[in-house]
Write a protein that holds these residues in place. Structure first.
Motif, short mmCIF file in Angstrom:
data_model
loop_
_atom_site.label_atom_id
_atom_site.label_comp_id
_atom_site.label_asym_id
_atom_site.label_seq_id
_atom_site.Cartn_x
_atom_site.Cartn_y
_atom_site.Cartn_z
N GLY A 15 0.80 -1.22 0.00
CA GLY A 15 0.00 0.00 0.00
C GLY A 15 0.83 1.27 0.00
O GLY A 15 0.29 2.36 -0.15
N GLY A 16 2.13 1.13 0.17
CA GLY A 16 3.02 2.28 0.24
C GLY A 16 3.43 2.80 -1.13
O GLY A 16 2.99 2.31 -2.17
N SER A 17 4.29 3.82 -1.09
CA SER A 17 4.72 4.50 -2.31
C SER A 17 6.24 4.64 -2.33
O SER A 17 6.89 4.68 -1.28
CB SER A 17 4.09 5.89 -2.38
OG SER A 17 2.69 5.82 -2.38
N LEU A 18 6.75 4.75 -3.53
CA LEU A 18 8.17 5.03 -3.75
C LEU A 18 8.31 5.88 -5.00
O LEU A 18 7.47 5.79 -5.91
CB LEU A 18 8.99 3.75 -3.95
CG LEU A 18 9.43 2.93 -2.75
CD1 LEU A 18 10.13 1.66 -3.23
CD2 LEU A 18 10.32 3.73 -1.82
N ARG A 19 9.38 6.67 -5.04
CA ARG A 19 9.71 7.38 -6.26
C ARG A 19 11.10 6.97 -6.70
O ARG A 19 12.07 7.17 -5.95
CB ARG A 19 9.66 8.90 -6.08
CG ARG A 19 9.86 9.62 -7.40
CD ARG A 19 9.75 11.13 -7.29
NE ARG A 19 10.97 11.75 -6.80
CZ ARG A 19 11.30 13.02 -7.00
NH1 ARG A 19 10.47 13.80 -7.69
NH2 ARG A 19 12.41 13.51 -6.51
#
Length: 123
Positions: A15-19
């Motif tokens: 459910g998390g995010s990364l760039r």
């Protein structure tokens, strides 16, 4: 020599995010379509995004559409991949790559690619 260096990978919870970032050296990104592809252990390489050099057209397969966003900052000679709503199936080594045209990017016919950055999705 077309050199690309990826960064920004790491461990993220479901459910998390990364760039992810892709920095180019030795050439100007402006003239190339840039793509991201990934490869997980035991799986085939999978293209996850392309962005054109001319009009900013983008492509995403259904597996990541609506969750991943590719962008480019030509002034910084860098391309980004914003990833959200990550799930364990997204875990892989992510590579950025340069293609001579958007069409070639869609077929993952790349001239050069980086060493990759690991993305791990786990609680």
């Amino acid at each position: 020599q077309l050199q690309l260096v990826e960064s920004g990978g790491g461990l993220v919870q479901p459910g998390g995010s990364l760039r992810l970032s892709c920095a180019a050296s030795g050439f100007t990104l402006d003239y190339y379509a840039i793509g991201w592809f990934r490869q997980a252990p035991g799986k085939e390489r999978e293209g996850v995004s392309c962005i054109s050099s001319s009009d900013g057209s983008t492509y995403y397969p259904d597996s990541v559409k609506g969750r991943f966003t590719i962008s480019r900052d030509n002034a910084k000679n860098t391309v980004y991949l914003e990833m959200s709503s990550l799930n364990p199936e997204d875990a892989a080594v992510y590579y950025c790559a340069a293609a001579s045209s958007f069409s070639l990017c869609l077929f993952m016919n790349f001239r050069s690619w980086g060493q990759g950055t690991q993305v791990t999705v786990s609680s």
